[in-house]
Scaffold this active site. Structure first.
Site, PDB file in Angstrom:
ATOM      1  N   PRO A 108      47.421  41.598 -30.076  1.00 12.48           N
ATOM      2  CA  PRO A 108      48.031  41.052 -31.301  1.00 12.48           C
ATOM      3  C   PRO A 108      47.060  40.852 -32.467  1.00 12.48           C
ATOM      4  O   PRO A 108      47.472  40.476 -33.549  1.00 12.48           O
ATOM      5  CB  PRO A 108      48.606  39.713 -30.835  1.00 12.48           C
ATOM      6  CG  PRO A 108      47.910  39.393 -29.584  1.00 12.48           C
ATOM      7  CD  PRO A 108      47.502  40.665 -28.958  1.00 12.48           C
ATOM      8  N   LYS A 113      50.414  44.005 -35.099  1.00  9.96           N
ATOM      9  CA  LYS A 113      51.131  45.275 -35.118  1.00  9.96           C
ATOM     10  C   LYS A 113      52.302  45.366 -34.147  1.00  9.96           C
ATOM     11  O   LYS A 113      53.145  46.261 -34.265  1.00  9.96           O
ATOM     12  CB  LYS A 113      50.163  46.432 -34.815  1.00  9.96           C
ATOM     13  CG  LYS A 113      49.146  46.678 -35.903  1.00  9.96           C
ATOM     14  CD  LYS A 113      49.786  47.133 -37.190  1.00  9.96           C
ATOM     15  CE  LYS A 113      49.004  46.699 -38.410  1.00  9.96           C
ATOM     16  NZ  LYS A 113      49.839  46.294 -39.520  1.00  9.96           N
TER      17      LYS A 113
HETATM   18  P1  FAS Z   1      61.025  42.290 -26.645  1.00 10.42           P
HETATM   19  O1  FAS Z   1      60.223  42.155 -25.389  1.00 10.42           O
HETATM   20  O2  FAS Z   1      60.882  41.286 -27.723  1.00 10.42           O
HETATM   21  O3  FAS Z   1      62.599  42.330 -26.293  1.00 10.42           O
HETATM   22  C1  FAS Z   1      63.063  43.047 -25.170  1.00 10.42           C
HETATM   23  C2  FAS Z   1      64.344  42.354 -24.702  1.00 10.42           C
HETATM   24  O4  FAS Z   1      64.848  43.102 -23.605  1.00 10.42           O
HETATM   25  C3  FAS Z   1      64.079  40.932 -24.198  1.00 10.42           C
HETATM   26  O5  FAS Z   1      64.961  40.038 -24.841  1.00 10.42           O
HETATM   27  C4  FAS Z   1      64.337  41.013 -22.693  1.00 10.42           C
HETATM   28  O6  FAS Z   1      64.940  39.836 -22.191  1.00 10.42           O
HETATM   29  C5  FAS Z   1      65.280  42.193 -22.606  1.00 10.42           C
HETATM   30  N1  FAS Z   1      65.229  42.899 -21.330  1.00 10.42           N
HETATM   31  C6  FAS Z   1      64.140  43.166 -20.575  1.00 10.42           C
HETATM   32  N2  FAS Z   1      64.501  43.842 -19.452  1.00 10.42           N
HETATM   33  C7  FAS Z   1      65.865  43.996 -19.511  1.00 10.42           C
HETATM   34  C8  FAS Z   1      66.823  44.596 -18.662  1.00 10.42           C
HETATM   35  N3  FAS Z   1      66.451  45.182 -17.517  1.00 10.42           N
HETATM   36  N4  FAS Z   1      68.128  44.548 -19.024  1.00 10.42           N
HETATM   37  C9  FAS Z   1      68.493  43.972 -20.206  1.00 10.42           C
HETATM   38  N5  FAS Z   1      67.629  43.383 -21.069  1.00 10.42           N
HETATM   39  C10 FAS Z   1      66.332  43.400 -20.698  1.00 10.42           C
HETATM   40  N6  FAS Z   1      53.349  40.852 -31.887  1.00 10.42           N
HETATM   41  C11 FAS Z   1      52.774  40.605 -33.085  1.00 10.42           C
HETATM   42  O7  FAS Z   1      52.899  41.425 -33.993  1.00 10.42           O
HETATM   43  N7  FAS Z   1      52.061  39.446 -33.286  1.00 10.42           N
HETATM   44  C12 FAS Z   1      51.939  38.499 -32.304  1.00 10.42           C
HETATM   45  O8  FAS Z   1      51.308  37.475 -32.493  1.00 10.42           O
HETATM   46  C13 FAS Z   1      52.543  38.715 -31.052  1.00 10.42           C
HETATM   47  N8  FAS Z   1      52.462  37.781 -30.046  1.00 10.42           N
HETATM   48  C14 FAS Z   1      53.059  38.043 -28.836  1.00 10.42           C
HETATM   49  C15 FAS Z   1      52.998  37.117 -27.783  1.00 10.42           C
HETATM   50  C16 FAS Z   1      53.597  37.391 -26.533  1.00 10.42           C
HETATM   51  C17 FAS Z   1      53.525  36.367 -25.405  1.00 10.42           C
HETATM   52  C18 FAS Z   1      54.256  38.610 -26.324  1.00 10.42           C
HETATM   53  C19 FAS Z   1      54.887  38.957 -24.982  1.00 10.42           C
HETATM   54  C20 FAS Z   1      54.330  39.540 -27.359  1.00 10.42           C
HETATM   55  C21 FAS Z   1      53.739  39.252 -28.626  1.00 10.42           C
HETATM   56  N9  FAS Z   1      53.807  40.161 -29.683  1.00 10.42           N
HETATM   57  C22 FAS Z   1      53.236  39.925 -30.882  1.00 10.42           C
HETATM   58  C23 FAS Z   1      54.508  41.385 -29.530  1.00 10.42           C
HETATM   59  C24 FAS Z   1      55.976  41.107 -29.667  1.00 10.42           C
HETATM   60  O9  FAS Z   1      56.207  40.491 -30.903  1.00 10.42           O
HETATM   61  C25 FAS Z   1      56.702  42.413 -29.526  1.00 10.42           C
HETATM   62  O10 FAS Z   1      56.076  43.439 -30.270  1.00 10.42           O
HETATM   63  C26 FAS Z   1      58.150  42.327 -29.889  1.00 10.42           C
HETATM   64  O11 FAS Z   1      58.738  41.286 -29.163  1.00 10.42           O
HETATM   65  C27 FAS Z   1      58.772  43.680 -29.582  1.00 10.42           C
HETATM   66  O12 FAS Z   1      60.128  43.555 -29.663  1.00 10.42           O
HETATM   67  P2  FAS Z   1      61.070  44.350 -28.639  1.00 10.42           P
HETATM   68  O13 FAS Z   1      60.617  45.772 -28.586  1.00 10.42           O
HETATM   69  O14 FAS Z   1      62.464  44.031 -29.063  1.00 10.42           O
HETATM   70  O15 FAS Z   1      60.732  43.754 -27.206  1.00 10.42           O
HETATM   71  C1  PHB Z   2      50.891  34.749 -35.560  1.00 11.53           C
HETATM   72  O1  PHB Z   2      51.451  34.529 -34.462  1.00 11.53           O
HETATM   73  O2  PHB Z   2      51.115  34.053 -36.582  1.00 11.53           O
HETATM   74  C2  PHB Z   2      49.914  35.904 -35.653  1.00 11.53           C
HETATM   75  C3  PHB Z   2      49.529  36.566 -34.493  1.00 11.53           C
HETATM   76  C4  PHB Z   2      48.651  37.632 -34.577  1.00 11.53           C
HETATM   77  C5  PHB Z   2      48.159  38.010 -35.824  1.00 11.53           C
HETATM   78  C6  PHB Z   2      48.554  37.355 -36.983  1.00 11.53           C
HETATM   79  C7  PHB Z   2      49.443  36.289 -36.897  1.00 11.53           C
HETATM   80  O3  PHB Z   2      47.280  39.053 -35.915  1.00 11.53           O
END
Ligand code: FAS
Ligand code: PHB
Length: 393
Positions: A296, A300
């Site tokens: 993160p 992106k």
């Molecule tokens: P998601 O994972 O958000 O959504 C997928 C959905 O599919 C979920 O709701 C899940 O319940 C569902 N699903 C899964 N398996 C299934 C199945 N078999 N049947 C039906 N549904 C199912 N990105 C950033 O840019 N900045 C950050 O700071 C950041 N922090 C993050 C912290 C964590 C802990 C995590 C895990 C990710 C983080 N990310 C961050 C990345 C995150 O934001 C993802 O890029 C974003 O959630 C992607 O969205 P989706 O592709 O919709 O996936």
């Molecule tokens: C945020 O969660 O606000 C966040 C996370 C990662 C970044 C920037 C912002 O690079």
């Protein structure tokens, strides 16, 4: 068994799946979203906080941008703290005016759900044992259980927007799918607190004790992270210990202004770079975290999901409204080209700012040289800035 008919079945009700469903519906293309958890569970996740301008525009095109434009913050730059000093990256200056929007993923998802409700979009929660079938047939279908009842949806296409742990990527035959992965030897301990942010803009801190990040969700809701060893568990970190460690990694004048308070969310996220190729198999398309993960550091993850959805949305529009499938046929190659550039940037920014546990003195000197070069070169800052605001779709 109940059988449904639709044009596109979307597995996953996170931001990727909801955004695609909303965009398609506004153009008269039907979809069904299958989400395995409850809406409350999905909205309870605290994740991304920074939106590229491309994502912002897509939310507006989906008719979901009003609250984002009202409550989100436009940021024209951010800071990097290193060797006790604070240097600013002027995004707007280096990109001819491009900026980012600070607006939490939780709010994005809430806005998307509300828009789906307003259009009576079909989002099915607590769909259990979702399983894609007949991926290479003309009419694929998906099965699942709802309240113990067997369900089936027949469609033209399936979009796997079900995240890293979803079922869709695993439905691609292992002799077709190729996965690339790099796991980093540290994680991020994140805290959300109802305190005023320490700074107007984000601060990424490189410190010999490890990386730290000061971010925000609003003027009264702050988001902070510190790099921790992979062996750490959330219960190892009291709020007091977190605040103390965060202050030690920030320049004195920043640490002095840090307002602490009780954590309302605290979690540790592992860091990995991951890409699955191809992002299409037959009539199954992968989008978002189902296909790729970035550390993160470069903000992106969510933004890559948005560009996947942009490409898929336009591919479906051309297919259904013009009978032209070229966009869908080119999806995997086009999406992966942008994915890999974001993977590179996220990997570079992670290495620039984190303390590698096994890193040598030489590694530290090379890292410092990278930072010295960055802040001595407009070209280097422009390169960082154009990646941070988001490369063109
Ligand atoms: P998601 O994972 O958000 O959504 C997928 C959905 O599919 C979920 O709701 C899940 O319940 C569902 N699903 C899964 N398996 C299934 C199945 N078999 N049947 C039906 N549904 C199912 N990105 C950033 O840019 N900045 C950050 O700071 C950041 N922090 C993050 C912290 C964590 C802990 C995590 C895990 C990710 C983080 N990310 C961050 C990345 C995150 O934001 C993802 O890029 C974003 O959630 C992607 O969205 P989706 O592709 O919709 O996936
Ligand atoms: C945020 O969660 O606000 C966040 C996370 C990662 C970044 C920037 C912002 O690079």
């Amino acid at each position: 068994m109940s059988t449904h008919q639709t044009q596109v079945v979307i597995v996953g009700g996170g931001p990727s799946g909801l955004l695609l469903s909303q965009l398609l519906h506004r153009k008269g293309i039907s979809s069904i979203v299958l989400e395995k958890h409850t809406r409350a569970h999905v909205l309870g996740r605290i994740r991304a906080g920074v939106l590229e301008h491309g994502f912002v525009n897509l939310m507006r095109e989906a008719g979901c941008g009003a609250r984002m434009d009202r409550e989100g913050e436009i940021h024209e730059g951010f800071h990097i703290a290193h060797q006790g000093q604070l240097d600013r990256i002027d995004l707007a200056k280096h990109t001819g005016g491009d900026t980012v929007m600070v607006y939490g993923q939780t709010e994005v998802t809430r806005d998307l759900y509300e828009a789906r409700d307003a259009m009576s979009g079909v989002v099915i929660h607590e769909a259990q044992n979702v399983q894609p079938h007949a991926l290479t047939e003309a009419r694929p279908f998906v099965t699942w259980e709802q309240d113990g009842e067997a369900q089936r949806a027949e469609c033209d296409f399936i979009v796997g927007a079900d995240g890293f742990h979803g079922v869709s990527r695993k439905s691609i035959p292992s002799d077709v799918l190729k996965e690339y992965e790099k796991v980093y030897p540290f994680g991020w301990l994140g805290v959300l607190s109802e305190t005023p942010p320490v700074s107007e803009e984000l601060i990424y801190a490189r410190h010999e004790r490890g990386f730290a990040l000061c971010s925000l969700r609003s003027r009264t809701l702050s988001r902070y992270y510190i790099q921790v060893p992979l062996t750490d568990r959330v219960e190892d970190w009291s709020d007091a210990a977190f605040w103390q460690e965060l202050k030690r990694r920030l320049p004195d004048e920043v640490a002095a202004g840090l307002q602490t308070g009780p954590s309302i969310e605290k979690s540790i996220a592992p860091l990995r770079s991951f890409v699955a190729e191809p992002m299409r198999y037959g009539n199954l398309f992968l989008a978002g975290d189902a296909a790729h993960i970035v550390p993160p550091t470069g903000a992106k993850g969510l933004n890559l999901a948005a560009s996947d959805i942009y490409y898929l949305y336009h591919g479906f529009l051309d297919h259904y409204l013009k009978g032209d499938s070229a966009g869908l046929d080119a999806y995997s190659e086009k999406a992966l080209a942008r994915v890999w550039k974001a993977e590179r940037f996220s990997w570079w920014m992670t290495n620039l700012l984190h303390r590698a546990p096994e890193g040598s003195e030489t590694d530290l000197r090379l890292q410092r040289a990278d930072l010295d070069y960055l802040f001595s070169s407009d070209a280097a800052q422009a390169s960082l800035a154009e990646n941070y605001v988001g490369l063109p779709y």
